[in-house]
Motif scaffolding. Structure first.
Motif, short mmCIF file in Angstrom:
data_model
loop_
_atom_site.label_atom_id
_atom_site.label_comp_id
_atom_site.label_asym_id
_atom_site.label_seq_id
_atom_site.Cartn_x
_atom_site.Cartn_y
_atom_site.Cartn_z
N LYS A 139 19.31 -36.92 121.62
CA LYS A 139 19.81 -36.90 123.23
C LYS A 139 20.36 -38.68 123.19
N ASN A 140 21.16 -38.74 124.26
CA ASN A 140 21.61 -39.99 124.62
C ASN A 140 20.66 -40.38 125.67
N GLU A 141 20.91 -41.86 126.02
CA GLU A 141 19.94 -42.52 126.94
C GLU A 141 19.86 -41.98 128.04
N GLY A 142 20.67 -41.13 128.62
CA GLY A 142 20.74 -40.73 129.91
C GLY A 142 20.03 -39.17 129.78
N GLY A 143 19.72 -38.85 128.48
CA GLY A 143 19.00 -37.54 128.60
C GLY A 143 19.77 -36.19 128.24
N THR A 144 21.06 -36.38 127.99
CA THR A 144 22.16 -35.41 127.72
C THR A 144 22.22 -35.24 126.52
N ASP A 145 22.62 -33.92 125.84
CA ASP A 145 22.74 -33.63 124.31
C ASP A 145 24.14 -34.20 124.17
N LYS A 146 24.17 -34.63 122.88
CA LYS A 146 25.30 -35.20 122.47
C LYS A 146 26.50 -34.06 122.29
N PRO A 147 27.74 -34.36 122.62
CA PRO A 147 28.68 -33.25 122.96
C PRO A 147 28.97 -32.62 121.34
N ASP A 148 29.38 -31.26 121.33
CA ASP A 148 29.89 -30.74 120.17
C ASP A 148 28.70 -30.70 119.06
N ASN A 149 27.55 -30.76 119.60
CA ASN A 149 26.23 -30.67 118.36
C ASN A 149 26.21 -31.75 117.57
N LYS A 150 26.84 -32.80 117.99
CA LYS A 150 26.61 -34.20 117.03
C LYS A 150 25.76 -35.08 117.46
N PRO A 151 25.02 -35.40 116.43
CA PRO A 151 23.86 -36.56 116.69
C PRO A 151 24.44 -37.90 117.08
N ILE A 152 23.77 -38.84 117.59
CA ILE A 152 24.15 -40.15 118.17
C ILE A 152 24.36 -41.03 117.09
N VAL A 153 24.05 -40.86 115.91
CA VAL A 153 23.82 -41.82 114.74
C VAL A 153 25.33 -41.65 114.04
N THR A 154 25.84 -42.66 113.27
CA THR A 154 27.07 -42.46 112.53
C THR A 154 26.88 -42.70 110.98
N GLU A 155 25.64 -43.13 110.57
CA GLU A 155 25.26 -43.14 109.32
C GLU A 155 24.10 -42.61 108.96
N ASN A 156 23.87 -42.11 107.66
CA ASN A 156 22.76 -41.59 107.17
C ASN A 156 21.74 -42.72 106.69
N PRO A 157 20.39 -42.21 106.65
CA PRO A 157 19.38 -43.27 106.67
C PRO A 157 19.24 -43.64 104.99
N THR A 158 18.91 -44.65 104.69
CA THR A 158 18.72 -45.10 103.30
C THR A 158 17.28 -45.81 103.21
N GLY A 159 16.79 -45.99 101.96
CA GLY A 159 15.63 -46.67 101.59
C GLY A 159 14.31 -45.56 101.96
#
Length: 469
Positions: A139-159
């Motif tokens: 969820k965004n800081e405002g509490g709403t789901d990210k549109p189009d079922n997309k998460p708010i991150v732009t990179e996958n985790p490493t390490g």
């Protein structure tokens, strides 16, 4: 005579005193672990709680006084497991029951370091439950789901990071695999890159194992159930490319000619990617260690030994699957001459005998005008784009039924199929009891030695866990 009566009286008094001490000791034993009413008064009191029994995530209300209103200062424990505090008022605390605290639970309230144990016991009910192992919609800081079922991150985790902190920007569209130590391996797609991860619920850690960057060519994972060796093949390549993961030395990125394999074309297969590519389903035969692949209607096997590695053409099991995709293959745990595989496009699962070459339909029907989901007898059942399949030690096959947004269970002993987890044809993201949980395009599935099931919930960017809790 007086001396005699005095002696009797002294004996009776001694007997009564001993009896009183014994009763007191028994009373102490019976109340062991419960609050002592003679202890000094606490700054807050817990009178009772309701309900007094329930499964994980049951909301329990504790009644009392002087709790305050600071939610952050309040902790509630069911035995040693900490509950989730939902709300706090001066006379009520609402909590959610944690998973697997024990069947009979002491309930303890802690406020600013001061503890009070309730006199009641809570009866915990064990049920099959769906939870999120790692990932999930955010969820965004405002509490709403990210549109189009997309998460708010732009990179996958490493390490290596805690499971609870991991967020993914790609979907889980490849096979899941789980080893004997409970490590769950999966692939996350991000643009032209495939990120391979290992997640472990015991350690609570997510480890980035490796990455493949060959454009639109995706990795498909398979594991040797005996040795735990993890393999990956790239799904769009006539010559083949094999990647091996070694637990001690890490991920080997296969890019050299020496690590490629070629197909033996003497069986008369047509050449080109259409015949040899699209390897979206692979599995390993336990007795031989051979890697089996499904290549757009055709079966192939690869024995990893001395180089050069040559893939064998095993032919087309039945003309009903010629030119079609499969995302799921599993060997029968009791007889690895038997191979089960799904055909995603036609909504069917087949049973294939490697020795006799006999291939029969196990479940599912041509889509036609039938409903997308029919439970019951296997002969009349339907599925909607079944993807990966797995088998437990109790002769059950579990199916990631992608477009029905649920997990199906095939009982080989009973000859039936049921909707095991999720609400059929209802997409969403919700943890909870298996009848209440929601999935969105589940594509990967695996089961560990303890019967715990893991699901690659593609459009929820999550790995889900199904277990008794």
């Amino acid at each position: 005579m007086n001396d005699f009566f005095k002696s009797c009286l002294r004996w009776q008094m001694a007997f009564c005193l001993a009896l009183g001490i014994a009763f007191a000791a028994c009373n102490d034993d019976n109340n062991e672990g419960l609050p002592d009413d003679t202890t000094p008064q606490h700054s807050f009191e817990v009178a009772d709680f309701t309900p007094i029994k329930g499964p994980r995530d049951t909301e329990v209300t504790l009644n009392g006084k002087n709790f305050g209103t600071d939610k952050e200062s309040v902790k509630v424990f069911f035995n040693e497991k900490e509950a989730t505090v939902v709300s706090v008022t001066d006379d009520k605390i609402v909590v959610r029951v944690p998973g697997l605290p024990g069947e009979e639970c002491f309930v303890k309230v802690e406020i600013d370091g001061e503890e009070v144990k309730c006199k009641q016991l809570f009866d915990y009910i064990i049920q099959m439950y769906v939870s999120t192992l790692v990932g999930g919609k955010f969820k965004n800081e405002g509490g709403t789901d990210k549109p189009d079922n997309k998460p708010i991150v732009t990179e996958n985790p490493t390490g290596e990071i805690p499971l609870a902190e991991a967020k993914f920007c790609g979907k889980m569209e490849s096979n899941l695999n789980v080893d004997k130590d409970g490590n769950v391996y999966f692939v996350v797609k991000q643009g032209g890159d495939d990120y391979v991860y290992k997640a472990n619920s015991e350690t609570g850690l997510l480890t980035h194992v490796g990455k493949s960057n060959v454009g639109n060519v995706s990795l498909t994972l398979g594991m040797n159930p005996v040795t735990g060796t993890l393999y990956a093949v790239r799904d769009q390549s006539e010559w083949g490319d094999l990647v091996i993961y070694d637990q001690e030395n890490g991920w080997f990125e296969s890019r050299t000619e020496d690590e490629k394999f070629k197909w033996d074309k003497t069986a008369g297969f047509p050449s080109g990617i259409d015949a040899y590519g699209a390897r979206k389903a692979i599995t390993v035969r336990p007795s031989t260690g051979e890697i089996f692949m499904f290549m757009k209607g055709a079966l192939g096997s690869l024995e990893v030994g001395e180089r050069p590695w040559i893939g064998k053409n095993l032919g087309i099991p039945t003309d009903k699957v010629n030119g079609k995709f499969s995302r799921g293959m599993v060997f029968d745990v009791n007889n690895d001459n038997i191979l089960y595989f799904s055909v995603e496009e036609d909504g069917r699962i087949f049973k294939y005998n490697i020795e006799t070459k006999e291939c029969t339909r196990l479940a599912g029907s041509d889509y036609g005008n039938l409903p997308d989901l029919i439970d019951g007898d296997l002969g009349g059942s339907t599925l909607n784009h079944p993807c990966q399949i797995c088998m437990d030690s109790q002769n059950n096959i579990y199916v990631a039924d992608r477009y029905n947004c649920c997990i199906r269970k095939i009982s080989l002993d009973a000859g039936t199929i049921t909707t095991f987890a999720g609400k059929a044809q209802t997409e969403g993201y919700q943890d909870g009891l298996i009848s209440e949980a929601l999935f969105d395009d589940p594509m990967g599935i695996a089961v560990d030695k303890n019967g715990v099931i893991y699901v690659a919930d593609s459009d929820n960017y999550a790995i889900r866990r199904i277990a008794l809790e």
